[in-house]
Motif scaffolding. Structure first.
Motif, PDB file in Angstrom:
ATOM      1  N   ASP A  65       0.545 -67.366   3.220  1.00 17.98           N
ATOM      2  CA  ASP A  65      -0.228 -66.136   3.477  1.00 17.98           C
ATOM      3  C   ASP A  65      -0.453 -65.997   4.978  1.00 17.98           C
ATOM      4  N   ARG A  66       0.589 -65.610   5.711  1.00 16.25           N
ATOM      5  CA  ARG A  66       0.515 -65.579   7.176  1.00 16.25           C
ATOM      6  C   ARG A  66      -0.614 -64.695   7.675  1.00 16.25           C
ATOM      7  N   ASP A  67      -0.828 -63.561   7.065  1.00 10.39           N
ATOM      8  CA  ASP A  67      -1.824 -62.610   7.567  1.00 10.39           C
ATOM      9  C   ASP A  67      -3.250 -63.138   7.460  1.00 10.39           C
ATOM     10  N   ARG A  68      -3.453 -64.125   6.630  1.00  7.99           N
ATOM     11  CA  ARG A  68      -4.802 -64.668   6.436  1.00  7.99           C
ATOM     12  C   ARG A  68      -5.232 -65.551   7.604  1.00  7.99           C
ATOM     13  N   PHE A  69      -4.259 -66.105   8.338  1.00  3.49           N
ATOM     14  CA  PHE A  69      -4.560 -67.150   9.306  1.00  3.49           C
ATOM     15  C   PHE A  69      -4.325 -66.717  10.750  1.00  3.49           C
ATOM     16  N   GLU A  70      -5.079 -67.347  11.640  1.00  4.84           N
ATOM     17  CA  GLU A  70      -4.915 -67.145  13.074  1.00  4.84           C
ATOM     18  C   GLU A  70      -4.364 -68.429  13.676  1.00  4.84           C
ATOM     19  N   VAL A  71      -3.306 -68.287  14.467  1.00  2.13           N
ATOM     20  CA  VAL A  71      -2.656 -69.447  15.072  1.00  2.13           C
ATOM     21  C   VAL A  71      -2.746 -69.352  16.588  1.00  2.13           C
ATOM     22  N   ILE A  72      -3.368 -70.356  17.183  1.00  2.00           N
ATOM     23  CA  ILE A  72      -3.420 -70.490  18.632  1.00  2.00           C
ATOM     24  C   ILE A  72      -2.363 -71.519  19.021  1.00  2.00           C
ATOM     25  N   GLY A  73      -1.416 -71.107  19.847  1.00  3.13           N
ATOM     26  CA  GLY A  73      -0.381 -72.014  20.326  1.00  3.13           C
ATOM     27  C   GLY A  73      -0.507 -72.244  21.822  1.00  3.13           C
ATOM     28  N   LYS A  74       0.046 -73.356  22.282  1.00  2.00           N
ATOM     29  CA  LYS A  74      -0.005 -73.677  23.704  1.00  2.00           C
ATOM     30  C   LYS A  74       1.342 -74.223  24.159  1.00  2.00           C
ATOM     31  N   VAL A  75       1.742 -73.840  25.353  1.00  2.00           N
ATOM     32  CA  VAL A  75       2.973 -74.343  25.961  1.00  2.00           C
ATOM     33  C   VAL A  75       2.677 -74.740  27.404  1.00  2.00           C
ATOM     34  N   GLY A  76       3.511 -75.632  27.931  1.00  2.00           N
ATOM     35  CA  GLY A  76       3.297 -76.102  29.300  1.00  2.00           C
ATOM     36  C   GLY A  76       3.139 -77.602  29.378  1.00  2.00           C
ATOM     37  N   GLN A  77       3.086 -78.262  28.219  1.00  2.00           N
ATOM     38  CA  GLN A  77       3.124 -79.719  28.159  1.00  2.00           C
ATOM     39  C   GLN A  77       4.208 -80.127  27.170  1.00  2.00           C
ATOM     40  N   ARG A  78       4.907 -81.195  27.485  1.00  2.00           N
ATOM     41  CA  ARG A  78       5.961 -81.707  26.603  1.00  2.00           C
ATOM     42  C   ARG A  78       6.073 -83.207  26.825  1.00  2.00           C
ATOM     43  N   TRP A  79       6.966 -83.842  26.098  1.00  2.00           N
ATOM     44  CA  TRP A  79       7.159 -85.287  26.202  1.00  2.00           C
ATOM     45  C   TRP A  79       8.553 -85.582  26.726  1.00  2.00           C
ATOM     46  N   SER A  80       8.645 -86.554  27.619  1.00  2.00           N
ATOM     47  CA  SER A  80       9.937 -86.989  28.118  1.00  2.00           C
ATOM     48  C   SER A  80      10.609 -87.876  27.071  1.00  2.00           C
ATOM     49  N   SER A  81      11.859 -88.253  27.316  1.00  2.00           N
ATOM     50  CA  SER A  81      12.591 -89.081  26.363  1.00  2.00           C
ATOM     51  C   SER A  81      11.941 -90.444  26.164  1.00  2.00           C
ATOM     52  N   ASP A  82      11.193 -90.914  27.177  1.00  2.00           N
ATOM     53  CA  ASP A  82      10.491 -92.192  27.033  1.00  2.00           C
ATOM     54  C   ASP A  82       9.020 -91.986  26.687  1.00  2.00           C
ATOM     55  N   ARG A  83       8.709 -90.817  26.124  1.00  2.00           N
ATOM     56  CA  ARG A  83       7.382 -90.492  25.582  1.00  2.00           C
ATOM     57  C   ARG A  83       6.279 -90.508  26.634  1.00  2.00           C
ATOM     58  N   LYS A  84       6.585 -89.970  27.793  1.00  2.00           N
ATOM     59  CA  LYS A  84       5.595 -89.739  28.823  1.00  2.00           C
ATOM     60  C   LYS A  84       5.251 -88.256  28.829  1.00  2.00           C
ATOM     61  N   ARG A  85       3.957 -87.956  28.984  1.00  2.00           N
ATOM     62  CA  ARG A  85       3.533 -86.557  29.001  1.00  2.00           C
ATOM     63  C   ARG A  85       3.993 -85.892  30.292  1.00  2.00           C
ATOM     64  N   VAL A  86       4.588 -84.727  30.152  1.00  2.00           N
ATOM     65  CA  VAL A  86       5.089 -83.972  31.293  1.00  2.00           C
ATOM     66  C   VAL A  86       4.438 -82.600  31.306  1.00  2.00           C
ATOM     67  N   ILE A  87       3.880 -82.220  32.443  1.00  2.00           N
ATOM     68  CA  ILE A  87       3.342 -80.866  32.605  1.00  2.00           C
ATOM     69  C   ILE A  87       4.415 -80.035  33.282  1.00  2.00           C
ATOM     70  N   ASP A  88       4.816 -78.956  32.626  1.00  2.00           N
ATOM     71  CA  ASP A  88       5.894 -78.114  33.154  1.00  2.00           C
ATOM     72  C   ASP A  88       5.534 -76.656  32.884  1.00  2.00           C
TER      73      ASP A  88
END
Length: 306
Positions: A65-88
């Motif tokens: 029921d997509r219309d029932r819910f509100e989704v807050i998403g965020k971008v600008g952080q990810r993980w490197s191949s060795d699982r280090k947090r990267v701000i991009d």
């Protein structure tokens, strides 16, 4: 928000990066329980999980029921191949990650899309312009930014309307009330606050003699150490008494205090098991006299006195 409950389920704990013992079945049951209790808003991010776990776990619930819910998403952080947090915060990465997060979620559009945190190597105006382009393309309805200073929020808002912010706030850490929250409100933006329970400490369940599991990140936070930790426990001792008198748990009082502050839209509350969300999502805005009493408890608990 599309409901009156001042609670958003934050999905960071179920991502399993810093939370110990997360299972897929517990994560799914936590979301289902939150929905049963009236929660209809969720906070996720591209970096919530090394492989987008929070997006993927949320997906089947949105499909019903997509219309029932509100989704807050965020971008600008990810993980490197060795699982280090990267701000991009580069435009290309923000675009790629927003598109991928939507695919994981199985939806066409975020209700709110935020810059997760400013990139010190990319002008925040550049990141804001990329978010604005995603909005122009119809990939989000509203835009916002998280983890910013008042000056950074203003810089973001100089490029695209800042419909929402996410910032820390709890009864011990109140800096956001000084300028950031009032200015966001003045511009008509919504305010979602996190750390209302300060990683569980302000829920009153972590006792003075608690031993954290190996790998748990919480002992690294200053509030979990030394005099600051002891002061917090003295405050919690008094809040336990207040809770017994008002028929509220310490967690309900802590979250209730935060969402009762002027300008706060809702609290981002995390959980990894159904039992945790059953308590926290019952929190409501508090009567002014209880807010005042909590403030008095905090003010009267001298940080140097034992």
């Amino acid at each position: 928000m599309n409901n009156e409950k001042p609670i958003v389920l934050g999905l960071w704990p179920i991502a399993g990066v810093t939370t110990m013992g997360v299972t897929r079945s517990d994560a799914e049951a936590t979301i289902a329980t939150a929905i049963d209790l009236g929660v209809t808003a969720f906070d996720t991010a591209f970096s919530y999980g090394y492989d987008g776990e929070s997006d993927k776990i949320l997906r089947p619930f949105l499909a019903e029921d997509r219309d029932r819910f509100e989704v807050i998403g965020k971008v600008g952080q990810r993980w490197s191949s060795d699982r280090k947090r990267v701000i991009d915060g580069s435009a290309g990465t923000l675009t790629t990650d927003a598109e991928e997060s939507l695919r994981r979620l199985g939806i066409d559009c975020f209700d709110v899309l935020m810059l997760h945190s400013p990139d010190p190597n990319v002008a925040i105006e550049t990141s804001a312009a990329a978010i604005a382009e995603l909005q122009r393309r119809g990939l989000c309805k509203r835009t916002g930014v998280s983890n910013v200073t008042p000056a950074q929020r203003a810089q973001f808002a100089s490029v695209v309307r800042c419909d929402a912010i996410e910032c820390p706030l709890n009864l011990l850490q109140r800096d956001s009330l000084d300028q950031l929250i009032p200015e966001a409100n003045q511009d008509g933006g919504q305010v979602y606050v996190f750390w209302t329970l300060m990683k569980g400490l302000l829920a009153g369940k972590i006792k003075r003699d608690h031993v954290f599991a190996e790998g748990d990140s919480r002992p690294g936070y200053p509030i979990f150490q030394g005099a600051a930790r002891e002061r917090t426990h003295r405050i919690l001792d008094q809040m336990q008494i207040l809770g017994e008198r008002t028929n509220r748990t310490i967690a309900e009082l802590s979250i209730g205090w935060a969402v009762s502050q002027p300008g706060v839209t809702a609290a981002l509350v995390g959980a990894r098991r159904p039992t945790q969300i059953r308590e926290t999502c019952t929190a409501t805005r508090l009567p002014p006299e209880i807010v005042s009493e909590i403030d008095q408890i905090v003010a009267s608990t001298d940080s140097d006195g034992m």
